[in-house]
Design an enzyme around this catalytic site. Sequence first.
Site, PDB file in Angstrom:
ATOM      1  N   TYR A  57      52.005  78.367  59.415  1.00 47.02           N
ATOM      2  CA  TYR A  57      52.230  76.961  59.240  1.00 47.02           C
ATOM      3  C   TYR A  57      53.435  76.634  58.582  1.00 47.02           C
ATOM      4  O   TYR A  57      54.460  76.069  58.995  1.00 47.02           O
ATOM      5  CB  TYR A  57      51.018  76.214  58.822  1.00 47.02           C
ATOM      6  CG  TYR A  57      51.111  74.873  58.881  1.00 47.02           C
ATOM      7  CD1 TYR A  57      51.443  73.971  59.931  1.00 47.02           C
ATOM      8  CD2 TYR A  57      51.314  74.023  57.821  1.00 47.02           C
ATOM      9  CE1 TYR A  57      51.687  72.723  60.165  1.00 47.02           C
ATOM     10  CE2 TYR A  57      51.652  72.843  57.458  1.00 47.02           C
ATOM     11  CZ  TYR A  57      51.739  72.069  58.640  1.00 47.02           C
ATOM     12  OH  TYR A  57      51.868  70.690  58.681  1.00 47.02           O
ATOM     13  N   GLY A 106      47.150  61.178  66.003  1.00 46.05           N
ATOM     14  CA  GLY A 106      47.888  61.301  64.769  1.00 46.05           C
ATOM     15  C   GLY A 106      49.118  60.470  64.674  1.00 46.05           C
ATOM     16  O   GLY A 106      49.198  59.409  65.225  1.00 46.05           O
ATOM     17  N   GLY A 144      53.658  64.860  70.853  1.00 54.34           N
ATOM     18  CA  GLY A 144      52.193  64.676  70.187  1.00 54.34           C
ATOM     19  C   GLY A 144      51.759  63.344  70.302  1.00 54.34           C
ATOM     20  O   GLY A 144      51.245  62.983  69.359  1.00 54.34           O
ATOM     21  N   SER A 159      57.138  69.261  57.053  1.00 52.03           N
ATOM     22  CA  SER A 159      56.041  69.112  56.270  1.00 52.03           C
ATOM     23  C   SER A 159      56.350  69.561  54.731  1.00 52.03           C
ATOM     24  O   SER A 159      57.430  70.172  54.478  1.00 52.03           O
ATOM     25  CB  SER A 159      54.894  70.101  56.725  1.00 52.03           C
ATOM     26  OG  SER A 159      53.728  70.177  55.860  1.00 52.03           O
TER      27      SER A 159
END
Length: 269
Positions: free
Chosen positions: A154, A13, A9, A112
């Site tokens: 998610y 971000g 990634g 998260s």
Amino acid sequence: MSRTYVVTGSASGVGACVAGLLRERGDRVVGVDLRDAEVQADLSTDEGRERAVEEVLAATDGTVDAVVACAGISAPVPTTVAVNFFGVTRFLTGLLHALERSEAPRVAVVSSMATLQPVSEAIVDACLADDEDEALRVAATLAEQGPQVGYLAYPSSKRALSRWVRRECVTAAWAGRGIPLNAVAPGTVLTPMTTQLLSTPESVAMVDAAVPMPLNGHQSPESVASLLLWLTDAANTHVTGQTIYDDGGADAVLRGDDVWTGTVPSPAG
């Protein structure tokens, strides 16, 4: 001493922030992303994961000091599970031998605070059983019921990832190779992924109700990146298996001050 990092990634971000900070301090970075990276691969498929591992091994001559796995998406679709869980766990497993060749191997992944939200236990169980077909089947069934239900993909993928980290960290594959394995669970991070979500006062209020952050509010990618860098530094010799909630207090607000009750039986019974 310069270290060789693999950052998934890395094109945007938190991943881009991690890669930038590492390069600034003189470390070598092999970025992995769909585009604009040293290794361009799709971590949502086994073919893409295998190609990513092969190209990373070629780029690093088979020795990796640390991996920071930041790649992830939050769309209400099955691909979220494929990227967020299997795109992390299978990619990392493919690099175990390269990590073992390092004098101080370290791994950290991005989870998260959504791990604290409602989840699909069926998705979590399938992920932890390494059954990608079943996890994607359940996620597809949820997605068919609309985005609100489909969103369960998610938090389910992130809960499964945090549980995988805790389960695997003490095994021969990880602790036995001297590799600390940890997760960081951010709150609301100001990245391109959250721009639209925070575009109106109404949506901000909705986000803040779900993710209350009394300490300093919404966070920058740097606040997450700096913690990921410490966890993957040679100085971290004993922190492992943790999901560290780097979330401005959201975890403390949502779960309260006692998260230990009942976890270890009292000697008195």
